[in-house]
Write a protein that holds these residues in place. Structure first.
Motif, PDB file in Angstrom:
ATOM      1  N   ILE B 243       0.833  -1.206   0.000  1.00  0.00           N
ATOM      2  CA  ILE B 243       0.000   0.000   0.000  1.00  0.00           C
ATOM      3  C   ILE B 243       0.871   1.262   0.000  1.00  0.00           C
ATOM      4  O   ILE B 243       0.704   2.153  -0.830  1.00  0.00           O
ATOM      5  N   GLY B 244       1.817   1.337   0.945  1.00  0.00           N
ATOM      6  CA  GLY B 244       2.629   2.542   1.087  1.00  0.00           C
ATOM      7  C   GLY B 244       3.449   2.842  -0.154  1.00  0.00           C
ATOM      8  O   GLY B 244       3.274   3.884  -0.796  1.00  0.00           O
ATOM      9  N   ILE B 245       4.326   1.911  -0.507  1.00  0.00           N
ATOM     10  CA  ILE B 245       5.179   2.135  -1.676  1.00  0.00           C
ATOM     11  C   ILE B 245       4.329   2.157  -2.946  1.00  0.00           C
ATOM     12  O   ILE B 245       4.613   2.904  -3.883  1.00  0.00           O
ATOM     13  N   LEU B 247       1.283   3.417  -3.316  1.00  0.00           N
ATOM     14  CA  LEU B 247       0.744   4.776  -3.452  1.00  0.00           C
ATOM     15  C   LEU B 247       1.834   5.764  -3.854  1.00  0.00           C
ATOM     16  O   LEU B 247       1.621   6.638  -4.714  1.00  0.00           O
ATOM     17  N   MET B 248       3.009   5.621  -3.231  1.00  0.00           N
ATOM     18  CA  MET B 248       4.110   6.546  -3.524  1.00  0.00           C
ATOM     19  C   MET B 248       4.524   6.474  -4.986  1.00  0.00           C
ATOM     20  O   MET B 248       4.748   7.493  -5.637  1.00  0.00           O
ATOM     21  N   ILE B 249       4.654   5.245  -5.493  1.00  0.00           N
ATOM     22  CA  ILE B 249       5.071   5.105  -6.890  1.00  0.00           C
ATOM     23  C   ILE B 249       3.992   5.669  -7.805  1.00  0.00           C
ATOM     24  O   ILE B 249       4.286   6.349  -8.788  1.00  0.00           O
ATOM     25  N   ALA B 251       2.081   8.145  -7.140  1.00  0.00           N
ATOM     26  CA  ALA B 251       2.232   9.600  -7.117  1.00  0.00           C
ATOM     27  C   ALA B 251       3.447  10.033  -7.922  1.00  0.00           C
ATOM     28  O   ALA B 251       3.410  11.035  -8.646  1.00  0.00           O
ATOM     29  N   ALA B 252       4.538   9.253  -7.818  1.00  0.00           N
ATOM     30  CA  ALA B 252       5.754   9.616  -8.551  1.00  0.00           C
ATOM     31  C   ALA B 252       5.519   9.549 -10.060  1.00  0.00           C
ATOM     32  O   ALA B 252       5.963  10.426 -10.808  1.00  0.00           O
ATOM     33  N   VAL B 253       4.808   8.520 -10.498  1.00  0.00           N
ATOM     34  CA  VAL B 253       4.533   8.396 -11.937  1.00  0.00           C
ATOM     35  C   VAL B 253       3.664   9.571 -12.392  1.00  0.00           C
ATOM     36  O   VAL B 253       3.889  10.164 -13.443  1.00  0.00           O
ATOM     37  N   TRP B 254       2.715   9.928 -11.545  1.00  0.00           N
ATOM     38  CA  TRP B 254       1.807  11.027 -11.878  1.00  0.00           C
ATOM     39  C   TRP B 254       2.579  12.345 -12.016  1.00  0.00           C
ATOM     40  O   TRP B 254       2.456  13.076 -12.988  1.00  0.00           O
ATOM     41  N   ILE B 255       3.429  12.621 -10.999  1.00  0.00           N
ATOM     42  CA  ILE B 255       4.190  13.880 -11.011  1.00  0.00           C
ATOM     43  C   ILE B 255       5.280  13.860 -12.071  1.00  0.00           C
ATOM     44  O   ILE B 255       5.566  14.875 -12.710  1.00  0.00           O
ATOM     45  N   GLY B 256       5.883  12.694 -12.226  1.00  0.00           N
ATOM     46  CA  GLY B 256       7.020  12.598 -13.141  1.00  0.00           C
ATOM     47  C   GLY B 256       6.609  12.424 -14.586  1.00  0.00           C
ATOM     48  O   GLY B 256       7.467  12.328 -15.462  1.00  0.00           O
TER      49      GLY B 256
END
Lengths: 573, 260
Positions: B243-245, B247-249, B251-256
């Motif tokens: 769940i944690g990683i 969600l983070m990935i 978000a990273a794909v979205w921002i990146g």
């Protein structure tokens, strides 16, 4: 306009006093490449900041003392129970301090995210070869950061003095004791006498909130300064070379992106901490040396060491009345030490084997370094097996497997499975290289089959895009280390022949089955061939384009219009 | 004077002894029969029914006289508590031999279980099914129960009673579905790998305190949010990676994502 004037005044004020204009111009406009995998390190940085902030909040209430007190508080199931002040203050933080439980959970989930982010960041750096010259030192700093993260996390896990904490510390004490000759002295020194003593929590506290965070902050600063100074690596693509950086300027693009990402990471951490329990210390109860609970485990990042400890056969040697506990010393001390050292020296080891002393700013595609990728996959499989072994009891009960069967699977598996993973990964990489070469030589497959006038069927190939070609051609040309000469021109025996020969053999093994990049001449011929094939297929491609279905379903625009006019649902919508 | 047979005297003694013996036996049986006549009267039918059920459902392994067999222990002297525990949790009758008798749907009703228990109890003395009074844990000391639980139970059953692994496929079961009576009986009889906690080791009061703590753990809310199974750091690690990683990935794909 007036805002800009105001800003200008501010900037001038600063420049007049600190002469930062030039420095600012150079650095604020610094260009960074763009890729989502470049954000893993940022994830680690931000979770560290979150852990730092929530940790400061916790220090306001936590009492690092092993003094015995009797609890009489909000959590009734522990009323009248003797416990240390450390545990009592953690209970108070969880039940009586406003926002205390949320802060504790933010601190703990954040710490887990910190180490998990460092782990995936490290995997990205490893598999893309970003650690190669000139970035070996930053890789080393990264390994140290990861190690410090383990130590810091373990210290934090031990501080609340609950049943799990004490069990973890007991294992740490066991590992200290297993060190031959000096083990007992180290343990007595660390705990101020016999375990658990009444000193350790306060000692650990200083280490946890001052020493290691200080080291981590220093290392992070160095890590980021070096990234800034050396410039960020970039993935291969059209226009990207070893000598440029293609991307966006720090200000304003990355300032906004990085700032925004910090709040996203913060938000996700707080969200997780709001919905999911971590380390319910009230359920574990205070640590008593005569108590233990099933399912005692370290946090995940120590799980692989726990697995090594659980998988290790019970070997002991007795020398002159002194027992050397290999069963604890090997998995507890040697495995960690050896693996960290291997990680630190890896960049230099690889450079020595490949003979590659060039600077690299363009990242490798994992397939183009098959042996490295295979080593990475092999290491991950080893790590995963130990991690599974660390949770053997939970896996045993949840999946109805005998714990002994799991332990034996791990014992045999860590020897047998990694080499299999190595071979499979390497073969997959080589296949992908072959596919790449195929693309360069014949173009991209369009999936369109064309029948020629004389009856032959061919598949139409299309030329690669410039970007695709640049990506594939980014594979660096390599030559293994030369085989050394036994004697030089004058017939004098080379004293380092044997050593050089061994390195050369390793180097040839490293490059086994490498798929050579096409030569310039081959490429020129291929180019001609692709152009010819594309020209041949052009009519059918054009024809297909005219039939291009809309919205994924074949339909006739004229018919759809007619039906819409009749007020019917158009076909395929 | 008529001479008596020379065996007359010893015969007389023997006859007298026999007569006394018979009288004594009759009187003895009469008094004991009187004392337990109520219990026997009520029980006799139950024991008979229990014997019938035992012969049908249990005797293939435990033997017709409950003397045990190559695969099964003797039940003479195990008492009614053991029978009630094993049958009311569905562990007995066993479907197949294995590392441990698993919990299954209970196939006997309460009356049949009582009959089986009565029959086995009639074979020899053993721990009795605790009475309602004995398991009334309402006034027990919760904190003491927690202390006793952590000292005696959590090493196998886990800190929240979720259960844990033992060697070779055996396990300490989850306690969350056990009734107070079953928990009491388990401590009293020590089923499977569990040690016996006799009333000398853990007094009835201690046992009630432990029961209270287990019941409390079951009812206690998850103060920190979802408990992820209350299994400790293993599931926490799984959670943070999935769940944690995850969600983070995301978000990273979205921002990146490339700016178009």
């Amino acid at each position: 306009m007036s805002v800009m004037n105001k800003l200008g005044e501010q900037a001038e004020f600063l420049d007049d006093r600190l002469t930062v204009a030039n420095w600012g111009k150079r650095n604020l406009r610094k260009v960074f490449p763009e890729h989502w995998t470049f954000m893993f390190g940022e994830m680690a940085l931000y979770s560290f900041i979150i852990v730092l902030l929530s940790g400061i909040y916790l220090t306001l209430w936590f009492k690092p003392s092993m003094n015995e007190v009797v609890y009489n508080g909000t959590y009734t199931p522990l009323n009248g129970i003797e416990m240390s002040e450390a545990y009592k203050s953690t209970l108070d933080i969880s039940f009586d301090v406003r926002g205390g439980l949320l802060m504790r959970q933010i601190h703990h989930w954040g710490a887990m995210l910190f180490i998990a982010s460092m782990t995936i960041h490290m995997m990205r750096v490893f598999f893309t070869g970003a650690f190669r010259k000139p970035r070996e030192i930053n890789w080393t700093i990264g390994v140290l950061l990861l190690t410090m993260g383990f130590v810091e996390g373990f210290a934090g896990y031990s501080l609340p003095d609950d049943l799990l904490s004490g069990t973890g510390l007991r294992i740490a004490e066991g590992i200290m004791l297993s060190i031959p000759v000096v083990g007992t002295y180290i343990s007595f020194f660390a705990f101020g006498g016999e375990f658990p003593g009444d000193e350790f929590i306060s000692r650990l506290y200083g280490i946890h909130i001052l020493l290691i965070p200080g080291i981590i902050l220093g290392l992070i600063t160095a890590h980021m300064l070096i990234v800034w100074y050396q410039k960020h690596t970039q993935y291969p693509g059209k226009g990207k070379t070893n000598d440029n950086v293609v991307g966006y300027p720090f200000m304003p693009v990355y300032m906004a992106k990085a700032g925004g990402f910090f709040f996203i990471v913060f938000g996700i951490t707080v969200f997780l901490s709001g919905v999911a329990t971590i380390n319910p210390i009230w359920s574990y109860g205070p640590y008593m040396p005569d108590q233990i609970t099933a399912g005692s485990q370290p946090d995940w990042y120590m799980g692989w060491l726990e697995g090594a400890l659980r998988a290790m056969p019970n070997w002991e040697t007795v020398i002159a009345g002194h027992t050397i506990s290999w069963n604890v010393f090997i998995p507890g001390a040697i495995v960690l030490g050896v693996i960290i050292q291997l990680m630190i020296i890896y960049p230099w080891l690889e450079a020595k084997v490949t003979g590659d002393k060039r600077e690299h700013h363009l990242l490798d595609r994992p397939r183009n370094a098959p042996t490295r990728t295979a080593i990475g996959a092999m290491s991950l499989s080893f790590y995963m097996l130990l991690l599974i072994g660390g949770g053997n009891d939970v896996i045993g009960t949840q999946f109805d497997i005998s714990i002994n069967a799991i332990t034996w699977f791990i014992r045999i598996g860590i020897i047998v499975i990694p080499p299999i993973v190595f071979v499979i990964t390497k073969r997959i990489c080589l296949s992908l290289q072959r596919a790449d070469r195929e693309k360069l030589m014949h173009g991209r497959e369009t999936g369109t089959i064309m029948r020629l006038p004389h009856g032959e069927f061919i598949e139409v190939h299309a030329p690669l895009s410039e970007n695709e070609k640049a990506v594939i051609l980014s594979k660096t040309d390599i030559t293994p280390l030369p085989w050394p000469e036994k004697t030089d021109a004058d017939g004098v025996r080379d004293p380092s022949y044997k050593k050089d020969h061994r390195w050369a053999r390793l180097s040839h093994w490293w490059y086994t089955d490498n798929i050579a990049k096409p030569t310039a001449a081959e490429l020129a011929t291929a180019e001609e061939h692709i152009r010819h094939s594309a020209a041949e297929g052009a009519p059918i491609i054009a024809h297909r384009a005219s039939l291009e279905p809309e919205g994924g379903v074949l339909h006739d625009p004229a018919a759809a219009a007619a039906e819409a006019e009749e007020g019917k649902e158009p076909v395929g919508k | 004077m008529r001479r008596r047979h020379r065996a007359a005297a010893p015969m007389l003694v023997l006859l007298t002894l026999a007569l006394i013996g018979v009288l004594y036996a009759a009187a003895g049986s009469a008094t004991s029969a009187q004392a337990s006549s109520d219990a026997r009267g009520a029980n006799a039918e139950l024991i008979k029914q229990g014997q019938q059920l035992f012969a049908e459902g249990c005797s293939s392994c435990h033997g017709l006289g409950a003397q045990g067999g190559p695969e099964a222990p003797t039940l003479i002297g195990v008492g009614s508590a053991a029978v009630d525990f094993q049958v009311s949790t569905g562990r007995m009758p066993l479907a197949a031999p294995g590392a441990q008798a698993p919990q299954k749907p209970v196939i006997y009703n309460d009356e049949e279980i009582a009959a089986l228990a009565a029959f086995v109890a009639s074979l020899g003395p053993g721990p009795q099914i605790p009475t309602d009074e004995e398991i009334n844990y309402q006034d027990a000391d919760l904190a003491e129960g927690g202390e006793l639980f952590r000292t005696n139970c959590s090493q196998c059953h886990n800190f929240t009673g979720e259960g844990g692994a033992l060697s070779n496929g055996a396990y300490a079961p989850n306690l969350m579905n056990a009734t107070p009576r079953q928990i009491y009986e388990a401590m009293l009889t020590g089923p499977e790998n569990m040690p016996v906690f006799s009333n000398e080791t853990l007094t009835p009061e201690n046992k009630r305190a432990i029961i209270k703590y287990i019941q409390h753990m079951d009812e206690q809310p998850d103060y920190g949010g979802w408990g992820i199974g209350s299994l400790g750091p293993v599931t926490e690690g799984l959670f943070i990676w999935v769940i944690g990683i995850g969600l983070m990935i995301g978000a990273a794909v979205w921002i990146g994502a490339r700016v178009r």
